[in-house]
Design a protein around this motif. Structure first.
Motif, PDB file in Angstrom:
ATOM      1  N   LEU A   1       0.631  -1.367   0.074  1.00  0.00           N
ATOM      2  CA  LEU A   1      -0.016  -0.104  -0.529  1.00  0.00           C
ATOM      3  C   LEU A   1       0.462   1.371   0.182  1.00  0.00           C
ATOM      4  N   ALA A   2       2.020   1.731   0.333  1.00  0.00           N
ATOM      5  CA  ALA A   2       2.776   2.041   0.745  1.00  0.00           C
ATOM      6  C   ALA A   2       4.129   2.365  -0.574  1.00  0.00           C
ATOM      7  N   TYR A   3       4.102   1.325  -0.593  1.00  0.00           N
ATOM      8  CA  TYR A   3       5.547   1.661  -2.136  1.00  0.00           C
ATOM      9  C   TYR A   3       5.320   1.035  -3.401  1.00  0.00           C
ATOM     10  N   GLY A   4       3.598   0.560  -3.463  1.00  0.00           N
ATOM     11  CA  GLY A   4       3.261  -0.870  -4.772  1.00  0.00           C
ATOM     12  C   GLY A   4       4.768  -1.389  -4.506  1.00  0.00           C
ATOM     13  N   ASP A   5       5.197  -2.411  -3.575  1.00  0.00           N
ATOM     14  CA  ASP A   5       6.239  -3.087  -3.636  1.00  0.00           C
ATOM     15  C   ASP A   5       4.969  -4.309  -2.975  1.00  0.00           C
ATOM     16  N   GLY A   6       5.286  -4.602  -3.918  1.00  0.00           N
ATOM     17  CA  GLY A   6       4.241  -6.403  -4.700  1.00  0.00           C
ATOM     18  C   GLY A   6       4.513  -6.563  -6.129  1.00  0.00           C
ATOM     19  N   LEU A   7       3.804  -7.203  -5.771  1.00  0.00           N
ATOM     20  CA  LEU A   7       2.691  -7.993  -7.174  1.00  0.00           C
ATOM     21  C   LEU A   7       1.505  -8.679  -7.228  1.00  0.00           C
ATOM     22  N   PHE A   8       1.015  -9.325  -8.408  1.00  0.00           N
ATOM     23  CA  PHE A   8      -0.282  -9.446  -7.851  1.00  0.00           C
ATOM     24  C   PHE A   8      -0.726  -9.960  -9.382  1.00  0.00           C
ATOM     25  N   GLU A   9      -1.962 -10.734  -9.175  1.00  0.00           N
ATOM     26  CA  GLU A   9      -1.891 -12.017 -10.376  1.00  0.00           C
ATOM     27  C   GLU A   9      -3.354 -12.275 -10.160  1.00  0.00           C
ATOM     28  N   THR A  10      -4.552 -11.728 -11.705  1.00  0.00           N
ATOM     29  CA  THR A  10      -6.050 -12.450 -12.031  1.00  0.00           C
ATOM     30  C   THR A  10      -5.911 -12.830 -12.796  1.00  0.00           C
ATOM     31  N   ILE A  11      -6.676 -14.304 -11.553  1.00  0.00           N
ATOM     32  CA  ILE A  11      -7.141 -15.554 -12.601  1.00  0.00           C
ATOM     33  C   ILE A  11      -8.393 -15.608 -12.805  1.00  0.00           C
ATOM     34  N   ARG A  12      -8.661 -16.284 -14.024  1.00  0.00           N
ATOM     35  CA  ARG A  12     -10.325 -16.579 -14.333  1.00  0.00           C
ATOM     36  C   ARG A  12     -10.251 -18.097 -14.088  1.00  0.00           C
ATOM     37  N   VAL A  13     -11.510 -18.513 -13.173  1.00  0.00           N
ATOM     38  CA  VAL A  13     -12.170 -19.313 -12.686  1.00  0.00           C
ATOM     39  C   VAL A  13     -12.880 -20.030 -13.583  1.00  0.00           C
ATOM     40  N   ASN A  14     -12.748 -21.567 -13.937  1.00  0.00           N
ATOM     41  CA  ASN A  14     -13.814 -21.832 -14.756  1.00  0.00           C
ATOM     42  C   ASN A  14     -15.233 -22.947 -13.944  1.00  0.00           C
ATOM     43  N   GLY A  15     -15.417 -22.463 -13.439  1.00  0.00           N
ATOM     44  CA  GLY A  15     -16.785 -23.685 -11.942  1.00  0.00           C
ATOM     45  C   GLY A  15     -15.510 -23.028 -10.806  1.00  0.00           C
ATOM     46  N   ASP A  16     -15.034 -25.343 -11.225  1.00  0.00           N
ATOM     47  CA  ASP A  16     -14.482 -24.750  -9.976  1.00  0.00           C
ATOM     48  C   ASP A  16     -12.418 -25.262 -10.495  1.00  0.00           C
ATOM     49  N   SER A  17     -12.011 -25.011 -11.535  1.00  0.00           N
ATOM     50  CA  SER A  17     -11.101 -25.267 -12.479  1.00  0.00           C
ATOM     51  C   SER A  17     -10.357 -23.687 -12.970  1.00  0.00           C
ATOM     52  N   ALA A  18      -9.264 -23.890 -12.627  1.00  0.00           N
ATOM     53  CA  ALA A  18      -8.631 -22.744 -13.156  1.00  0.00           C
ATOM     54  C   ALA A  18      -6.905 -22.755 -14.366  1.00  0.00           C
ATOM     55  N   PRO A  19      -7.624 -22.812 -15.703  1.00  0.00           N
ATOM     56  CA  PRO A  19      -6.791 -24.066 -16.741  1.00  0.00           C
ATOM     57  C   PRO A  19      -5.270 -23.467 -16.326  1.00  0.00           C
ATOM     58  N   LEU A  20      -5.687 -21.393 -16.475  1.00  0.00           N
ATOM     59  CA  LEU A  20      -3.957 -21.096 -16.687  1.00  0.00           C
ATOM     60  C   LEU A  20      -3.347 -20.965 -14.816  1.00  0.00           C
ATOM     61  N   LEU A  21      -3.617 -21.395 -13.757  1.00  0.00           N
ATOM     62  CA  LEU A  21      -3.331 -21.554 -12.317  1.00  0.00           C
ATOM     63  C   LEU A  21      -1.823 -21.561 -12.602  1.00  0.00           C
ATOM     64  N   VAL A  22      -1.332 -22.801 -13.479  1.00  0.00           N
ATOM     65  CA  VAL A  22      -0.037 -23.065 -12.902  1.00  0.00           C
ATOM     66  C   VAL A  22       0.558 -21.870 -13.492  1.00  0.00           C
ATOM     67  N   TYR A  23       0.599 -21.419 -14.643  1.00  0.00           N
ATOM     68  CA  TYR A  23       1.406 -20.138 -15.302  1.00  0.00           C
ATOM     69  C   TYR A  23       1.485 -19.420 -14.370  1.00  0.00           C
ATOM     70  N   HIS A  24       0.426 -18.801 -13.932  1.00  0.00           N
ATOM     71  CA  HIS A  24       0.148 -18.018 -12.997  1.00  0.00           C
ATOM     72  C   HIS A  24       0.787 -17.965 -12.115  1.00  0.00           C
ATOM     73  N   LEU A  25       0.984 -18.971 -10.407  1.00  0.00           N
ATOM     74  CA  LEU A  25       1.866 -19.354  -9.877  1.00  0.00           C
ATOM     75  C   LEU A  25       3.347 -19.394 -10.198  1.00  0.00           C
ATOM     76  N   ASP A  26       3.530 -19.479 -11.660  1.00  0.00           N
ATOM     77  CA  ASP A  26       4.923 -20.178 -11.940  1.00  0.00           C
ATOM     78  C   ASP A  26       5.055 -18.036 -11.982  1.00  0.00           C
ATOM     79  N   ARG A  27       4.265 -17.086 -12.872  1.00  0.00           N
ATOM     80  CA  ARG A  27       5.280 -16.353 -12.763  1.00  0.00           C
ATOM     81  C   ARG A  27       5.214 -15.763 -11.534  1.00  0.00           C
ATOM     82  N   LEU A  28       4.381 -15.617 -10.305  1.00  0.00           N
ATOM     83  CA  LEU A  28       4.155 -15.320  -9.475  1.00  0.00           C
ATOM     84  C   LEU A  28       5.998 -15.523  -8.188  1.00  0.00           C
TER      85      LEU A  28
END
Length: 272
Positions: free
Chosen positions: A19-46
């Motif tokens: 909040l103070a310095y923008g010192d962090g990261l974020f991921e926005t993940i699309r979830v299709n029902g109970d699955s997220a097809p690109l989840l591994v890619y998001h976690l890899d990048r994070l």
């Protein structure tokens, strides 16, 4: 140790360095029902980008927190498509910009409904007047500092779907929330990863699909003339929530529209 916070509990910490310095990261993940097809890619990048910033994250802790969030918020959204947002900050502590040596990262979890999807017939796009400056040390990282994209997005007027941003050299780099792929006589082209403010997970997926399909592909600088010239056979935007989006009009010029890239690769493709 990762400290977990649920955003719907109104628990944002005033001393958080994100909040103070923008010192962090974020991921926005699309979830299709109970699955997220690109989840591994998001976690890899994070994990990769947290390492680049010196934020100590544990992959097992992160995966456990996401699984908990999928269950908690999945119960709310059911079979609908929805969005899970992860915000990781360095945590709280330290004087000024210098973080404390023993600071522990924070993970905030948000959820929302899926935004309206763009039409498959293509979207209208224009160029932003806001230049994009990419620090080589931070290239590709989806950090919490996105002020250039915010300023560019403020220029957007309906029915424009997206604005493309250029760097100091005049090369077209990316959109305010998308990466781009150009199709021409020599195959597919996309700006180099080193030139990007955000190297999207959907971009990674598309590149893998193009290579697996044996499609001619290269990373290279793109000029405005490349996108508006006669050799343009299609311009596509990619985003992990929206998938593959064809551009039908750029800066008032009609472009060829097709579903070629979505046919090759779109994990979120809507059923016929």
């Amino acid at each position: 140790m990762l400290k977990l916070y649920w955003a719907d509990d109104d628990c944002l910490l005033p001393g958080d360095r994100g909040l103070a310095y923008g010192d962090g990261l974020f991921e926005t993940i699309r979830v299709n029902g109970d699955s997220a097809p690109l989840l591994v890619y998001h976690l890899d990048r994070l994990m990769r980008d947290a390492g680049r910033l010196g934020i100590r994250l544990s992959r097992p802790e992160l995966e456990s927190a996401v699984a908990h969030a999928m269950k908690r918020y999945g119960a709310i959204h059911g079979i609908s498509h929805w969005v899970l947002k992860l915000v990781v900050t360095r945590g709280s502590g330290g004087r000024g910009y210098r973080p404390a040596a023993d600071v522990s990262p924070h993970l905030y979890l948000f959820h929302s409904v899926l935004p309206p999807l763009p039409p498959e017939t293509g979207v209208m796009v224009d160029f932003s007047r806001v230049p994009l400056t990419v620090n080589p040390l931070l290239s590709g990282i989806k950090s919490l500092n996105r002020l250039e994209q915010v300023m560019a997005a403020r220029e957007m007027k309906d029915p424009t779907f997206e604005l493309l941003m250029t760097n100091a050299a005049g090369h077209v780099v990316e959109g305010t929330r998308t990466n781009l792929f150009l199709h021409g006589p020599d195959g597919w082209r996309t700006p180099p990863a080193a030139s990007l403010a955000v190297s999207g997970v959907m971009r990674r997926k598309v590149i893998e699909c193009l290579l697996a399909a044996g499609e001619p592909f290269r990373e290279c600088e793109l000029q405005v003339e490349d996108l508006l010239g006669r050799e343009c056979q299609g311009l596509y935007l990619t985003n992990s929530v929206l998938g593959v989006v064809p551009v039908r009009n750029l800066a008032g010029l009609d472009l060829p529209v097709g579903n070629r890239l979505a046919t090759i690769c779109d994990p979120h493709k809507r059923p016929d």
